[in-house]
Scaffold this active site. Structure first.
Site, PDB file in Angstrom:
ATOM      1  N   ASP A  89      -0.519 -52.605  36.487  1.00 27.40           N
ATOM      2  CA  ASP A  89      -1.933 -52.764  36.163  1.00 27.40           C
ATOM      3  C   ASP A  89      -2.818 -52.606  37.393  1.00 27.40           C
ATOM      4  O   ASP A  89      -2.756 -53.417  38.321  1.00 27.40           O
ATOM      5  CB  ASP A  89      -2.137 -54.151  35.543  1.00 27.40           C
ATOM      6  CG  ASP A  89      -3.572 -54.439  35.185  1.00 27.40           C
ATOM      7  OD1 ASP A  89      -4.321 -53.477  34.924  1.00 27.40           O
ATOM      8  OD2 ASP A  89      -3.942 -55.631  35.164  1.00 27.40           O
ATOM      9  N   ASP A 270      -8.307 -47.956  35.075  1.00 31.51           N
ATOM     10  CA  ASP A 270      -7.468 -49.096  34.696  1.00 31.51           C
ATOM     11  C   ASP A 270      -6.224 -48.649  33.929  1.00 31.51           C
ATOM     12  O   ASP A 270      -6.300 -48.327  32.744  1.00 31.51           O
ATOM     13  CB  ASP A 270      -8.311 -50.064  33.853  1.00 31.51           C
ATOM     14  CG  ASP A 270      -7.571 -51.330  33.489  1.00 31.51           C
ATOM     15  OD1 ASP A 270      -6.402 -51.486  33.875  1.00 31.51           O
ATOM     16  OD2 ASP A 270      -8.179 -52.183  32.802  1.00 31.51           O
TER      17      ASP A 270
END
Length: 380
Positions: A89, A270
């Site tokens: 992430d 992201d």
């Protein structure tokens, strides 16, 4: 009680490494109904084996996407190693997995770290919490040996969750954050920074290739870039500021009209987000321009119309990055087509977008910590 038990325990005591992602046909498409899917997952737990090529500088681990939501990869923690499936992430900085003290319903279906079975485990007298868009966790900081393929970080600080909520339908054990250390909620050194500082990787970069549709071969690579995963040249985009993987977007257009970001705006790149996210009123306008039919929180379109839907174009550093209809449409369990745009929950004073997997499946992405920039190029 579990917090008391945990606090009692605390008181006592030069290569490119690739992690390829295997994008499988999802169980949601194969099985009808969530109950059937959950029963199968419980009866036949699926753990991904490590596949290591010792004669080369590349370590390859298969990953999978259970519900067209996340790309998940294997790491190991402890001595002997215990295996976990984590989301890589770029929006967060902390690594965490569930602890044996976590009795939340989420943890009951996850692999939990058994600290007593690791000879290299070390406690730290510190607790922390993280709130994500999809859920939150509270936990304690500990230290142990963490491996990503052939990359090894000894005495790596990471989190063990004691309380989790909101992750009930997410098929992963934990999260491995790849954002800058200043964003760490645990206030510890992230694993990428520790590996970088110790010279374990030749260059301070990592990159993602996320496969489309049902194709296999998705990859996260550390220490360099394999040019076979993209077409043309990388377009380098400077970060708005060092300390966050956010870039400036010049404008967002659809049907040759500026629909958002008219004076420039910020966008977070992201890898942990399943959506393209933006301010509520602007996302509503996008749905209207597409011609969706709202049903609850979902916005549907006829599947027969997907190839005729307009592209949404993000202009970044003077370069257009179109996202066509086929990239922002998914199918639900009944085979109905819906858009993958989402309203941002957290309001900000300035216009702020999130470029998640619908964008990153189209564009190979390089995260360059050495020069505080992101490279983008059309994926193969």
């Amino acid at each position: 009680m579990k917090w008391l038990v945990l606090f009692g325990l605390v008181a006592f005591s030069e290569c490119i490494v690739k992690v390829p992602l295997r994008r499988l046909k999802t169980m949601r498409k194969t099985l009808s109904g969530n109950n059937m899917l959950n029963n199968v997952l419980k009866e036949y737990p699926y753990r991904l084996p490590q596949i290591s090529f010792r004669d080369s500088n590349v370590t390859i681990l298969p990953l999978r996407n259970m519900k067209d939501i996340f790309y998940v990869g294997n790491i190991t923690i402890g001595t002997p190693p215990q295996e976990f499936q984590v989301v890589f992430d770029t929006a967060s900085s902390d690594l965490w997995v569930p602890s044996i003290f976590c009795n939340s319903s989420t943890c009951s279906t996850r692999v939990r770290f058994r600290h007593r079975q690791s000879s290299t485990f070390r406690l730290a007298n510190k607790t922390f919490g993280i709130m994500y868009g999809a859920g939150k966790m509270k936990g304690v900081v500990v230290h142990d040996t963490v491996r990503i393929g052939d990359l090894v970080s000894t005495d790596q600080p990471f989190g063990l969750s004691v309380v989790e909520s909101g992750f009930e339908h997410r098929q992963f054990d934990g999260v491995l954050g790849l954002n800058y250390p200043n964003l760490s909620f645990s206030k510890t050194i992230p694993i990428f920074d520790k590996l970088k500082n110790e010279g374990a990787i030749s260059e301070p970069v990592f990159a993602f290739y996320l496969s489309k549709d049902e194709q296999e071969g998705s990859v996260v690579m550390f220490g360099g870039v394999d040019h076979s995963y993209y077409k043309g040249e990388l377009n380098w985009v400077p970060l708005i500021k060092a300390g966050d993987w956010s870039v400036r977007v010049d404008s967002i257009t659809m049907k040759r009209e500026v629909i958002a970001c008219s004076d420039g705006c910020r966008a977070l790149v992201d890898t942990g987000s399943s959506h393209i996210q933006g301010p509520g009123r602007l996302i509503d306008n996008v749905q209207k321009l597409i011609g969706t039919m709202p049903q609850g929180s979902m916005h549907y379109v006829p599947c027969s119309a997907v190839n005729t839907l307009p592209s949404i174009i993000f202009t970044i550093n003077g370069i257009n990055y179109p996202v066509p209809g086929r990239a922002y449409i998914l199918k639900d369990s009944r085979g109905r087509c819906y858009t993958n745009f989402k309203k941002k929950i957290v309001r900000t004073s300035t216009e702020y977008w999130v470029l998640g997997e619908p964008f990153l499946r189209l564009y190979f992405s390089v995260f360059d910590r050495g020069n505080d920039r992101i490279g983008l190029a059309p994926a193969v």
